[in-house]
Design an enzyme around this catalytic site. Structure first.
Site, PDB file in Angstrom:
ATOM      1  N   ASP A   1       0.834  -1.197   0.000  1.00 25.54           N
ATOM      2  CA  ASP A   1       0.000   0.000   0.000  1.00 25.54           C
ATOM      3  C   ASP A   1       0.867   1.244   0.000  1.00 25.54           C
ATOM      4  O   ASP A   1       0.566   2.248  -0.619  1.00 25.54           O
ATOM      5  CB  ASP A   1      -0.838   0.050   1.286  1.00 25.54           C
ATOM      6  CG  ASP A   1      -2.074  -0.783   1.148  1.00 25.54           C
ATOM      7  OD1 ASP A   1      -2.150  -1.540   0.168  1.00 25.54           O
ATOM      8  OD2 ASP A   1      -2.952  -0.656   2.022  1.00 25.54           O
TER       9      ASP A   1
ATOM     10  N   GLU B   1      -8.422   8.987  15.708  1.00 22.80           N
ATOM     11  CA  GLU B   1      -8.965   7.618  15.746  1.00 22.80           C
ATOM     12  C   GLU B   1      -7.968   6.657  15.117  1.00 22.80           C
ATOM     13  O   GLU B   1      -7.075   7.078  14.392  1.00 22.80           O
ATOM     14  CB  GLU B   1     -10.268   7.548  14.921  1.00 22.80           C
ATOM     15  CG  GLU B   1     -11.345   8.456  15.431  1.00 22.80           C
ATOM     16  CD  GLU B   1     -12.509   8.604  14.444  1.00 22.80           C
ATOM     17  OE1 GLU B   1     -12.668   7.720  13.570  1.00 22.80           O
ATOM     18  OE2 GLU B   1     -13.228   9.601  14.548  1.00 22.80           O
TER      19      GLU B   1
ATOM     20  N   LYS C   1      -6.833   4.109  12.328  1.00 21.64           N
ATOM     21  CA  LYS C   1      -7.220   3.847  10.942  1.00 21.64           C
ATOM     22  C   LYS C   1      -7.252   2.321  10.783  1.00 21.64           C
ATOM     23  O   LYS C   1      -6.219   1.666  10.669  1.00 21.64           O
ATOM     24  CB  LYS C   1      -6.236   4.473   9.956  1.00 21.64           C
ATOM     25  CG  LYS C   1      -6.703   4.315   8.525  1.00 21.64           C
ATOM     26  CD  LYS C   1      -5.925   5.185   7.580  1.00 21.64           C
ATOM     27  CE  LYS C   1      -6.530   5.204   6.191  1.00 21.64           C
ATOM     28  NZ  LYS C   1      -6.828   3.908   5.615  1.00 21.64           N
TER      29      LYS C   1
ATOM     30  N   GLU D   1     -15.878   0.549   9.733  1.00 26.27           N
ATOM     31  CA  GLU D   1     -14.978  -0.378   9.056  1.00 26.27           C
ATOM     32  C   GLU D   1     -15.274  -1.827   9.464  1.00 26.27           C
ATOM     33  O   GLU D   1     -15.305  -2.140  10.654  1.00 26.27           O
ATOM     34  CB  GLU D   1     -13.548   0.003   9.467  1.00 26.27           C
ATOM     35  CG  GLU D   1     -12.496  -0.406   8.497  1.00 26.27           C
ATOM     36  CD  GLU D   1     -12.370   0.523   7.288  1.00 26.27           C
ATOM     37  OE1 GLU D   1     -13.209   1.437   7.101  1.00 26.27           O
ATOM     38  OE2 GLU D   1     -11.429   0.300   6.513  1.00 26.27           O
TER      39      GLU D   1
END
Ligand code: IVH
Length: 664
Positions: free
Chosen positions: A34, A115, A117, A172
């Protein structure tokens, strides 16, 4: 950078990004991390920013996420589900705060909600009068897939909430690391392909046609967004509190009021990362005031009010136990380091790609060396440096193919070594045949790499096209008497092979194995030329003109169709199959769009082939046997056992007449 240089680099970047998108979204086999993908995207954005005249509406910079697949029905999001801009350093985080302040014309300290991820996939869940109404994936950001039944199986998502009116919760979906490890262990045991990381596993598990499978995967959900009709809240922190009150899980969050606070949150979270039971790939900072968030709006695909701070890829040290040499389907030789297993953020790593021999030379790698490896959560890790020499001599380049013994060659302009014995090397043949029958090509279930290898060794198949002659071998060597096979599985395989003879033009092109030509490019070629002969005779200029192809690829395709052996193969292949060109399907509303249809019994008004072609033209996929993947069964006279099985499984059944009525 001149305009011309920018044009050239943009072309290369777009080509690379599209290739990696295809590997990531369609093949679930990413080649790069990524982190590296983000770097390519950042570079593209940077050049487009400097040369706005080169920015096109179809640029990868304008796209979010995966194309919607069509397996599930579609849901249009009430508000788009976009993505976040990334920051990779304290400085970039500082720039972000400054941009927000400038936009709001203030120099006051702003508050941000920090927060985790979560490394999963986002989902939107809609409740009405306290009841879960529907749930969707992000899809392309505007239209997602209806995964309501699957979402209902996730235990941390309540079916009912205490909230009157309408409310949308987003968050998520993830797979806990423990469940991921267990799932891969089970898959390894039965020889199934392993998931590369918990995110891919979560995505694969949510997008299942059978909700029971989703349920068995033990997924979790962290909510981080709420938008409702009667919400009386003003900050993101209040959103998180409300979410918890409604019965959702949320990951850890914290209010930060300075760059220092935010950067400390990043460092603390990064340190604590190995102790978390789920994967995270960074921290997210959201402007706390919802009113200010609204004022800031969006730029392109990102909201201005939030940013993701991405953690750098993870590193660890281990020892190289051995170096093995792989031979790919095009003859490409890839050295792979076999490592002493080491834990990298929850995943045990025992192999690392060495790419090519230049890399071994550059890094002076020997067996026994201690090396630093890097993994950013998703791909086979890379060796970045040797930290302790073993004293062994450097691994020397092989000069012959480990499979067939041919002398290896290095084609001019390419770094990799190749085995040039394309038609005599068994490793290449097995790889290519496995590719030829795989999901994106002829899609013959029941023939995986293991079976192809066995069939090849037994002499049942020697070339890819021998797959169509497999049945002829029955007389001398019945498949049913081979260990692991029976009458039913053999028959199933023969049916699947027969079925694969109706092949769309784009699949036919993918199956040829032209280096670099996957589904996306094959579809591009099919749409442009509509006929294999026209593609075969295309001039280089016709190919270069195609947007998204690039000069190198055009050259490769042109050369492929000028090679006698390839021409002979295409001729024979063409004689064994029926190539169907599907006009682009715009009729997504068709009842058959992306549905798997099985025909059974004798049809009276149409031939089987005609019926199949009509269904394909409406976007259907044709199946050979009834399974839980079948959506519709069209029944003619004397249907036999398929009808019974369809009834047992509750598959939709229609007569030939109903089928025809729906086709008009
Ligand atoms: S907020 C505009 N909060 O990261 C998008 N996203 O690139 C707002 N993600 O698509 C999303 N943890 O899949 C948000 N705490 C979090 C998140 C989070 C993970 C994912 C999400 C999103 C992507 C952004």
């Amino acid at each position: 950078m001149t305009l011309d240089e920018a044009k050239t680099e943009l072309k290369l970047l777009k080509h690379e990004l599209r290739r990696h998108d295809e590997l990531y979204y369609n093949k679930a086999e990413p080649e790069i991390s990524d982190w590296e993908y983000d770097q390519l995207r950042l570079r593209l954005n940077e050049i487009e920013k400097r040369f706005p005249e080169l920015k096109r509406s179809n640029s990868p910079s304008q796209k979010v996420g995966a194309p919607v697949s069509g397996i599930f029905s579609k849901i249009t999001h009430k508000k788009p589900m976009l993505s976040l801009e990334n920051a990779f350093s304290k400085e970039e985080l500082g720039d972000f705060i400054e941009r927000v302040q400038n936009f709001l014309n203030t120099s006051e300290n702003l508050e941000f909600c920090a927060e985790h991820k979560i490394d999963g996939l986002s989902a939107s869940i809609f409740y009405k009068n306290g009841q879960l109404e529907y749930a969707a994936t992000r899809g392309d950001g505007y239209v997602g897939e209806d995964v309501t039944n699957n979402i209902r199986t996730i235990s941390s998502i309540p079916q009912n909430i205490k909230y009157l009116g309408e409310i949308e919760i987003r968050g998520e979906v993830y797979m806990p690391i423990k469940s991921f490890m267990e799932l891969n262990r089970q898959r390894e045991e039965v020889g199934e392909k392993l998931f590369a990381n918990p995110r891919n596993a979560a995505a694969g598990s949510l997008r299942q046609l059978d909700a029971e499978v989703t349920k068995s995967r033990n997924l979790g959900f962290f909510a981080y967004y709420a938008d409702g009709s009667e919400l009386n809240i003003e900050t993101q922190i209040e959103v998180m509190e409300l979410i918890k009150k409604l019965g959702f899980a949320s990951s850890e969050y914290k209010l930060c009021s300075s760059l220092e606070d935010m950067y400390k949150y990043c460092n603390d979270t990064s340190q604590n990362r190995p102790n978390l039971p789920y994967e995270i790939d960074g921290a997210v900072f959201k402007l706390n005031s919802l009113e200010l968030q609204n004022r800031l709006g969006f730029v392109g695909r990102n909201p201005r009010h939030s940013i993701a701070f991405k953690f750098p890829a993870e590193e660890a040290e281990t020892v190289i136990l051995d170096i093995s040499i792989g031979v790919g389907r095009t003859g490409k030789i890839t050295p792979v380091a076999i490592l002493e297993p080491v834990n990298l953020n929850g995943a045990m790593v025992s192999r690392a790609t060495l790419h090519n021999f230049n890399e071994i030379e550059r890094k002076q790698i020997s067996i026994g060396d201690t090396v630093k490896i890097l993994r950013s959560g998703d791909v086979i890790p890379k060796i970045i440096a040797v930290t302790k020499k073993s004293g062994n001599s450097m691994f020397s380049m092989p000069t012959t193919c480990p499979s067939c013994g041919a002398n290896l060659v290095q084609y001019s302009g390419l770094v990799d070594l190749y085995c040039p014995n394309h038609f005599g090397c068994s490793a290449q043949a097995v790889r290519y045949i496995s590719y030829f029958v795989s999901k994106n090509c002829l899609d013959i279930p029941g023939l995986g790499e293991k079976q192809v290898e066995e069939f090849f060794e037994e002499g049942r198949i020697k070339t890819a096209l021998d797959v169509f002659k497999l049945r002829e071998k029955e007389i001398d060597a019945p498949l049913a008497s081979k260990p692991g096979w029976g009458k039913v599985s053999a028959q199933k395989l023969y049916d699947a092979i027969e079925n694969s003879r109706d092949v769309s033009l784009s699949r036919f092109i993918v199956s040829l194995g032209i280096p670099g030509v996957g589904e996306v490019i094959a579809q591009l070629l099919a749409d442009r030329f509509k006929d294999i002969e026209k593609l075969r005779n295309a001039e280089k200029t016709d190919l270069v003109e195609l947007d998204g192809l690039g000069d190198l690829m055009a050259e490769e395709i042109y050369a492929f169709f000028r090679n006698d052996v390839n021409i002979k193969f295409i001729e024979e292949f063409k004689n064994l199959v029926t190539i169907i060109y599907q006009e682009k399907i715009i009729d997504m509303a068709s009842k058959f769009y992306n549905k798997t249809v099985v025909f059974t019994g004798t049809l009276s008004k149409l031939s089987r082939n005609e019926a199949k072609q009509i269904a394909i033209s409406k976007g259907a996929k044709i199946g050979s046997s009834i399974s839980n993947k079948t959506d519709i069964v069209v029944v003619g006279e004397n249907p036999g056992s398929k009808l019974r099985k369809a009834m047992e499984l509750g598959v939709q059944i229609m007569s030939e007449e109903e089928f025809l009525n729906l086709m008009i």
